[in-house]
Design an enzyme around this catalytic site. Structure first.
Site, PDB file in Angstrom:
ATOM      1  NE  ARG A 140      92.334  -1.221 -52.152  1.00 56.48           N
ATOM      2  CZ  ARG A 140      91.759  -2.394 -51.904  1.00 56.48           C
ATOM      3  NH1 ARG A 140      92.489  -3.499 -51.935  1.00 56.48           N
ATOM      4  NH2 ARG A 140      90.477  -2.468 -51.614  1.00 56.48           N
ATOM      5  CB  CYS A 233      84.848  -8.718 -43.721  1.00 53.10           C
ATOM      6  SG  CYS A 233      86.419  -7.848 -43.936  1.00 53.10           S
TER       7      CYS A 233
END
Length: 458
Positions: A140, A233
């Protein structure tokens, strides 16, 4: 009709009470697509003058816009490859927009991939200070590095480390830290229904354990008077209000700050969801998809107040003989580099952020701005340098219109004809005045130097 897990539904009924049916109804709404302008390269006003597709303002993000993801593909336009904007879910733009970055700040994005928040933090620094972007996942972090370089951010370290390993290199070092924490993701159920299947009743408790450790490690790297923005989130109070409540009790030097500018769609953190009904928690912010045109988020801005401690790092200085080919190329540029911050690592020449600590022992993908490679009798400028420069900072430029068919051919890696050019050597290839990369002119043909891994496939 969306099928939510029974345990999750029961929790949301408890949290939202009379608003639960409104929350359920939002799953019938279409997914939202967002675009954030890179103010490190172009102003919002300038971008709107050249933008080729229809946009609507995101009211709580000054440089953010909605676009119709079903009818347009901004990721395929040359302006995307010039780093003029980033595509990001609208609510996800909020954390970086609410961390008050100032010129010269040393900033850490601790869980930075894929780079939506790090690119905004870097743009806000405007070539000053230092951005350290870290992600524990090496794969990533590679995508993170590309996004940072496309955005033209040079004062950066891109790392792939356990947060705890960073403490010995950066004790009480950062003015600002952003933690977009790994979480149970409940706020993304509408955007990505696959996350519903991945959720379990144990998820919030598992992620709360991770978040607790990450926060403790980040605080050890935060300067006195520094600020930390924590975001998730998800909706679960164990990862949100109770996490901040626990932190404030354990660290009396911390205080919650109001998140500004406020927006009418923001919801104050729920004091009733804390264990002690701590009133200060109301300064945190919840974003609910039935109240705003975005997915679910939680934000809390903390300030650290305590006596300064001596730093245990030594500032690195980079001295030595610069290869003549590199010096001649750098002398062409319309910007000057502090020679004490130049670092020649084997053949690769870097420009290090000011005040960077010694990095031996850290796993990093990029330390500073890669200027180029010093090869036998020549200097090859890097893709990162091309994206960092402004058109007026290099004397030899091929500036193409976005409608010129050579732009897409260049982005695909092809050699292109350049009859308008005459002097051989490296040219900065631009689209409507914004750099894309390098080309080398030979016999009025521009040999493509666009980074192979970035090339368009179709």
């Amino acid at each position: 009709m969306i099928q939510l897990p029974a345990a999750f539904s029961a929790k949301m009924k408890r949290i939202l009470q009379g608003e639960y049916e409104d929350y359920l109804a939002c799953f019938d709404d279409e997914r939202l697509y967002g675009l954030r302008v890179n103010e490190g390269k172009i102003s919002v006003e300038e971008f709107l003058e050249i933008c080729p597709f229809e946009l609507r303002k995101i009211p709580w993000i000054h440089n953010g816009f909605f676009y119709d993801g079903e009818s347009v593909s901004p990721a395929k336009h040359p302006y995307y490859h010039a780093g003029l904007y980033y595509l990001q879910e609208p609510s996800a733009m909020t954390p970086a927009s609410r961390l008050p970055i100032e010129a010269g700040d040393k900033v850490l994005d601790l869980c930075a991939a894929p780079g939506g928040k790090a690119t905004e933090l870097g743009a806000k620094l405007k070539r000053t200070g230092m951005l350290v972007a870290n992600d524990i996942s090496n794969s990533r972090a590679k995508g993170l590095l590309k996004n940072i370089e496309v955005f033209g951010i040079g004062n950066v370290l891109v790392l792939s480390e356990e947060p705890g390993h960073l403490i010995e290199f950066f004790p009480h070092f950062f003015d600002k830290i952003l933690i977009d924490a790994p979480c149970s993701g409940e706020g993304m159920f509408r955007k990505d229904p696959k996350m519903i299947k991945a959720w379990s009743e144990e998820s919030p408790e598992f992620f709360a354990g991770l978040q607790r450790g990450i926060l403790a490690q980040a605080l050890a790297m935060l300067k006195p008077e520094g600020m930390l923005l924590y975001s998730t989130c998800t909706f679960d109070e164990r990862e949100n209000e109770q996490m901040i409540e626990e932190l404030l009790i354990a660290h009396p030097s911390l205080s919650l700050k109001n998140i500004t500018p406020n927006y009418e769609g923001f919801t104050n953190g729920f004091v009733t969801l804390t264990k002690t009904e701590m009133p200060e928690i109301a300064k945190s912010v919840r974003i609910f998809p039935h109240k705003m045109a975005g997915e679910g988020h939680f934000l809390a801005l903390l300030e650290k107040k305590e006596e300064s401690r001596p730093l245990s790092y030594e500032e690195a200085t980079y001295q030595g003989k610069l290869p003549v080919e590199a010096k001649e190329f750098l002398d062409l540029l319309g910007i000057s580099f502090d020679k004490s911050r130049l670092s020649l690592q084997k053949e690769r020449l870097f420009y290090m952020p000011e005040g960077v600590p010694r990095l031996k022992g850290l796993r990093f993908l990029r330390s500073g701005l890669l200027l180029g490679e010093c090869k036998k009798n020549r200097f090859e400028p890097s893709q990162a340098l091309a994206m960092y420069l402004k058109k007026e900072e290099y004397p030899f430029v091929l500036d193409l219109s976005a409608t010129d068919e050579r732009v897409l051919r260049y982005l695909k890696g092809e050699t292109i004809a350049a009859p308008e050019l005459s002097e051989k050597g490296y040219y900065l290839v631009c689209v409507d005045g914004y750099p894309l990369g390098w080309g080398k002119l030979v016999n009025r043909m521009l040999k493509n130097k666009y980074l192979p891994g970035w090339r368009m496939s179709c």
